[in-house]
Design an enzyme around this catalytic site. Structure first.
Site, PDB file in Angstrom:
ATOM      1  N   ILE A 152       0.878  -1.166  -0.036  1.00 44.46           N
ATOM      2  CA  ILE A 152       0.034   0.072  -0.016  1.00 44.46           C
ATOM      3  C   ILE A 152       0.793   1.332  -0.003  1.00 44.46           C
ATOM      4  CG2 ILE A 152      -1.582   1.514   1.139  1.00 44.46           C
ATOM      5  CD1 ILE A 152      -2.994  -0.977   2.354  1.00 44.46           C
ATOM      6  N   GLY A 153       0.697   2.281  -0.879  1.00 45.41           N
ATOM      7  CA  GLY A 153       1.287   3.362  -1.083  1.00 45.41           C
ATOM      8  C   GLY A 153       0.285   4.521  -1.216  1.00 45.41           C
ATOM      9  N   CYS A 182       9.685  -2.370   0.398  1.00 43.64           N
ATOM     10  CA  CYS A 182       9.153  -1.439   1.498  1.00 43.64           C
ATOM     11  C   CYS A 182       9.927  -1.138   2.677  1.00 43.64           C
ATOM     12  CB  CYS A 182       7.766  -1.957   1.950  1.00 43.64           C
ATOM     13  SG  CYS A 182       6.478  -2.089   0.680  1.00 43.64           S
TER      14      CYS A 182
END
Length: 227
Positions: A152-153, A182
């Site tokens: 997720i970003g 990440c």
């Protein structure tokens, strides 16, 4: 192709599902333009499901020491986070929503996306979870150890969101070895295929679409105002 959902809660959102592989830089340029148009009230909000050719992307916290083997194109982005990989077999969902029409709560937006992904994975029999100090979506790998199955970003500009999440359906997991995914070196990466579960892009999209109402409803529920 565009998949329209005839419900009131989705009336102001374009739902797009792209076949084939969309070059990352082209998708990023389109997000930038669409973000500005949404903020000005000149375009519909967008949720876009797609795949990319192999690429490494760096967020605002990316550390070049974590770019171990840049054998694919490397693109610096404005999203939060560090380096991640996108490629065939990984389904990416870009979420461009105007939070001024909902709750201006970025934390709630991120948590709601996490819950959306976790719920969809559960529909395929995969127990998944988020961890407060580790970005992403986690599950048990085939060795029983925790492993990342989704990334997720996000970026929020003028209260309009950009970027989103990516879930590993059946990518080449060796491609992740070119980075420290990440920035987390202590845990591995897995996929639905690696867990022995075959899910097509179409099946994954449909699982997300089936849970879209709950995701959007969650964005209305927070009372917190977070800049």
């Amino acid at each position: 192709m565009t998949h329209a959902i005839p419900t009131k809660s989705h009336a102001d959102i374009e739902w797009r599902r792209s076949a084939g592989q969309v070059p990352y830089r082209a998708a990023l340029d389109e997000q930038e333009l669409r973000n500005g148009a949404i903020a000005k009230g000149e375009a519909a909000q967008l949720i876009w499901m797609l795949e990319h050719p192999p690429v490494y992307t760096g967020g605002t916290s990316a550390d070049t020491s974590e770019l171990v083997d840049p054998r694919f194109d490397v693109v610096q982005t404005g999203r939060g986070g560090r380096y991640t990989y996108h490629g065939p077999g990984q389904r990416v969902t870009y979420v461009l929503l105007d939070l001024t029409r909902r709750s201006r709560d970025v934390r709630n937006f991120v948590h709601s996306m996490e819950d959306w992904v976790i719920g969809a994975l559960g529909d395929f029999g995969v127990e998944a979870w988020s961890v407060c100090d580790r970005v992403g979506i986690w599950t048990h790998g085939k060795d029983g150890q925790e492993a990342k199955i989704g990334a997720i970003g996000v970026r929020v500009r003028r209260w309009v969101t950009m970027h989103g999440f990516a879930v590993n359906l059946d990518p080449d997991l060796t491609h992740f070895s070119g980075i420290v995914p990440c920035g987390i070196a202590d845990f591995g990466v897995t996929s639905l295929a690696d867990l022995g579960i075959s899910v097509t892009a179409e099946q994954w999209d449909e699982a997300l679409l089936a849970r879209a109402d709950s995701f959007l409803a969650a964005l209305e529920s927070s009372e917190t105002q977070t800049a």
